[in-house]
Write a protein that holds these residues in place. Structure first.
Motif, short mmCIF file in Angstrom:
data_model
loop_
_atom_site.label_atom_id
_atom_site.label_comp_id
_atom_site.label_asym_id
_atom_site.label_seq_id
_atom_site.Cartn_x
_atom_site.Cartn_y
_atom_site.Cartn_z
N ALA A 96 41.70 31.56 43.63
CA ALA A 96 40.55 31.63 44.54
C ALA A 96 40.61 30.51 45.57
CB ALA A 96 39.26 31.55 43.74
N ARG A 97 40.97 29.30 45.14
CA ARG A 97 41.04 28.18 46.09
C ARG A 97 42.15 28.42 47.11
NH1 ARG A 97 40.91 25.15 41.26
NH2 ARG A 97 43.02 24.40 41.69
N THR A 98 43.25 28.99 46.67
CA THR A 98 44.35 29.27 47.59
C THR A 98 43.96 30.32 48.63
OG1 THR A 98 45.98 28.74 45.88
CG2 THR A 98 46.73 30.05 47.76
N GLU A 103 30.61 47.50 33.46
CA GLU A 103 31.00 46.78 34.67
C GLU A 103 31.97 47.59 35.52
OE1 GLU A 103 30.18 43.97 36.12
OE2 GLU A 103 28.73 43.29 34.64
N ILE A 104 31.86 47.47 36.82
CA ILE A 104 32.84 48.06 37.74
C ILE A 104 34.02 47.10 37.82
CG2 ILE A 104 33.28 48.76 40.12
CD1 ILE A 104 30.33 49.44 40.36
N PRO A 105 35.25 47.57 37.59
CA PRO A 105 36.41 46.67 37.66
C PRO A 105 36.50 45.97 39.01
CG PRO A 105 37.02 48.80 36.73
CD PRO A 105 35.63 48.95 37.25
N PHE A 106 36.73 44.66 38.96
CA PHE A 106 36.85 43.88 40.19
C PHE A 106 38.26 44.00 40.74
CE2 PHE A 106 37.24 40.32 43.00
CZ PHE A 106 35.97 40.09 43.49
N GLU A 107 38.37 44.27 42.02
CA GLU A 107 39.67 44.37 42.68
C GLU A 107 39.84 43.23 43.66
OE1 GLU A 107 40.14 48.20 44.45
OE2 GLU A 107 39.66 49.31 42.60
N GLY A 108 40.96 42.53 43.58
CA GLY A 108 41.19 41.41 44.48
C GLY A 108 40.93 40.09 43.79
N VAL A 109 40.78 39.05 44.60
CA VAL A 109 40.56 37.69 44.11
C VAL A 109 39.08 37.40 44.07
CG1 VAL A 109 41.05 35.25 44.49
CG2 VAL A 109 42.78 36.97 45.07
N GLN A 110 38.56 37.05 42.90
CA GLN A 110 37.15 36.71 42.80
C GLN A 110 36.82 35.47 43.63
OE1 GLN A 110 35.90 36.45 38.72
NE2 GLN A 110 35.61 38.66 38.57
N ASP A 167 36.77 35.40 46.76
CA ASP A 167 37.19 35.66 48.13
C ASP A 167 36.06 36.47 48.78
OD1 ASP A 167 39.25 36.11 50.37
OD2 ASP A 167 38.66 38.15 49.81
N ALA A 168 35.62 36.07 49.97
CA ALA A 168 34.42 36.67 50.57
C ALA A 168 34.53 38.17 50.73
CB ALA A 168 34.14 36.01 51.92
N LEU A 169 35.67 38.66 51.21
CA LEU A 169 35.83 40.10 51.44
C LEU A 169 35.87 40.87 50.12
CD1 LEU A 169 36.19 42.47 53.33
CD2 LEU A 169 38.66 41.99 53.37
N ALA A 170 36.62 40.35 49.15
CA ALA A 170 36.70 41.02 47.85
C ALA A 170 35.33 41.06 47.18
CB ALA A 170 37.72 40.31 46.96
N ASP A 171 34.59 39.97 47.26
CA ASP A 171 33.23 39.95 46.69
C ASP A 171 32.34 40.97 47.38
OD1 ASP A 171 33.97 37.99 44.94
OD2 ASP A 171 32.77 36.39 45.85
N ALA A 172 32.42 41.05 48.72
CA ALA A 172 31.55 41.96 49.46
C ALA A 172 31.85 43.42 49.10
CB ALA A 172 31.74 41.75 50.97
N ILE A 173 33.12 43.77 48.97
CA ILE A 173 33.48 45.14 48.62
C ILE A 173 33.01 45.47 47.21
CG2 ILE A 173 35.44 46.67 48.16
CD1 ILE A 173 36.90 45.28 50.48
#
Length: 205
Positions: A40-42, A118-125, A127-133
């Motif tokens: 996430a930091r990266t 829960e809905i499976p999370f896709e992407g990096v937690q 990350d603003a765009l991944a969180d928004a989606i």
């Protein structure tokens, strides 16, 4: 993604431009980021950054082009408030109305989100765009579970909200209201010979 052509907007804001605009660094937020996963930091550190004013301007153009019906946040007391503060710092206004702001947590609670898994999370937690989606998917499920479809319907006013109407014809209604007003006046205060009474929208003396 290109903010002029895509359905998503994802752009970093330079720290220097934010400080120059008068915004502050929150030590608690920095401490929170240090505790997050390296991935996430990266993702945040590698995001292309632009000046605060440029990002706010291009985001507003993107927002108005797509004209969303609502702004969803998890929850509005943080993300929306921070963005509105950033807009004010550069002399701009957020492109939405206060009544457009909606809370993802609220629709999760109303639709009993946890009961459906829960809905499976896709992407990096984080990350603003991944969180928004991911949050958009929560809202979509909430709409389905509540039977709202894709667009909130405009409800018709309830029957009791309609103005009261006299069942009598207009002239008969006035006469009946006048007799009632005179009887009421004499009963409660016989010392006042004439009294202006407003009954069902009529002025009766």
């Amino acid at each position: 993604p290109d903010p002029e052509g895509d359905l998503t907007y994802h752009m970093g804001i330079s720290l220097t431009s934010s400080l120059m605009a008068g915004l502050n660094i929150d030590p608690a937020t920095l401490a929170w980021w240090r505790e997050q996963e390296a991935e996430a930091r990266t993702a945040v550190s590698e995001l292309t950054t632009m000046a605060l004013g440029w990002v706010i301007s291009t985001f507003e153009k993107w927002y108005r082009r797509h004209q969303p019906e609502a702004v969803w946040a998890y929850g509005p007391a943080s993300d929306v408030v921070w963005w509105e503060a950033a807009c004010r710092a550069v002399g701009a206004e957020a492109p939405w109305r206060y009544s457009d702001v909606q809370c993802v947590r609220t629709i999760k609670r109303l639709s009993r989100y946890e009961e459906h898994g829960e809905i499976p999370f896709e992407g990096v937690q984080h990350d603003a765009l991944a969180d928004a989606i991911h949050q958009a998917r929560m809202v979509q499920r909430g709409y389905r579970e509540l039977g709202l479809g894709l667009v909130l319907p405009v409800a018709a006013p309830p029957p009791f909200a309609a103005p009261l109407r006299s069942p009598l014809p207009r002239e008969r209604g006035r006469a009946a209201a006048g007799r009632f007003a005179r009887r009421t006046t004499k009963r409660h205060n016989a010392s006042i010979p004439r009294r202006l009474v407003r009954t069902r929208g009529y002025q009766v003396q």
